[in-house]
Scaffold this motif. Sequence first.
Motif, short mmCIF file in Angstrom:
data_model
loop_
_atom_site.label_atom_id
_atom_site.label_comp_id
_atom_site.label_asym_id
_atom_site.label_seq_id
_atom_site.Cartn_x
_atom_site.Cartn_y
_atom_site.Cartn_z
N ARG A 74 -7.54 1.02 4.00
CA ARG A 74 -7.20 0.30 2.76
C ARG A 74 -7.04 -1.19 2.99
NH1 ARG A 74 -5.97 3.44 -1.56
NH2 ARG A 74 -5.63 5.63 -1.15
N VAL A 130 0.85 -1.20 0.00
CA VAL A 130 0.00 0.00 0.00
C VAL A 130 0.88 1.24 0.00
CG1 VAL A 130 -1.69 1.34 1.31
CG2 VAL A 130 -1.96 -1.13 1.11
N HIS A 174 0.89 4.43 -2.23
CA HIS A 174 0.32 5.62 -1.58
C HIS A 174 1.21 6.02 -0.41
CE1 HIS A 174 -3.38 4.72 -3.80
NE2 HIS A 174 -3.23 3.49 -3.39
N ASP A 233 -5.57 5.85 7.05
CA ASP A 233 -5.75 5.50 5.64
C ASP A 233 -5.26 4.09 5.35
OD1 ASP A 233 -6.79 8.02 5.15
OD2 ASP A 233 -4.86 8.86 4.49
#
Length: 168
Positions: free
Chosen positions: A73, A58, A62, A69
């Motif tokens: 996710r 992830v 990102h 966040d």
Amino acid sequence: MSAQASSEAGTARTTGAEPDARLLTEAVTRLRRALRSSIRTDYPWEALPMAQVELLQVLGEHSPARISDLAARRRLAQSTVSGLIGQMIGSGLVTRDVDSADRRASVVALTDAGREKLAAWTTAHERRIDAALAALDEGARGAIVQALPALFQLAETLGESAGDTRPE
């Protein structure tokens, strides 16, 4: 495909969706287990827990990101992600800094070591899967390649339906 798996697959096709779901669950579980086992055999240095690998993935897409966040996710509790991030900071894979947009929050980013570990992990897994695919006959390889769009769609559908539930 073994005779048993072939027989089970034939039964699943003729008796409805429940056996299909059971067989798909079993196949995914076996694939994950076999891949992790084979990677540790072929690449003994690979000991990174899957939960940390998933966070690295992830962050590879990102980064930097807030813990909240990352948790959203991966559909994990923030406390779980925070604990994993703490371990990863200790291993030198990520850093935690103050979020410039909100000084009360922090963001996590990959370090160079984290990027290298993620790249090595990805390369090792791709090599292992490529070798396994090459060992299959052309029909089996073609069936797997043809199934990929549907598998991605299934994952997306499962992810959407999981969005209404609480994280672990």
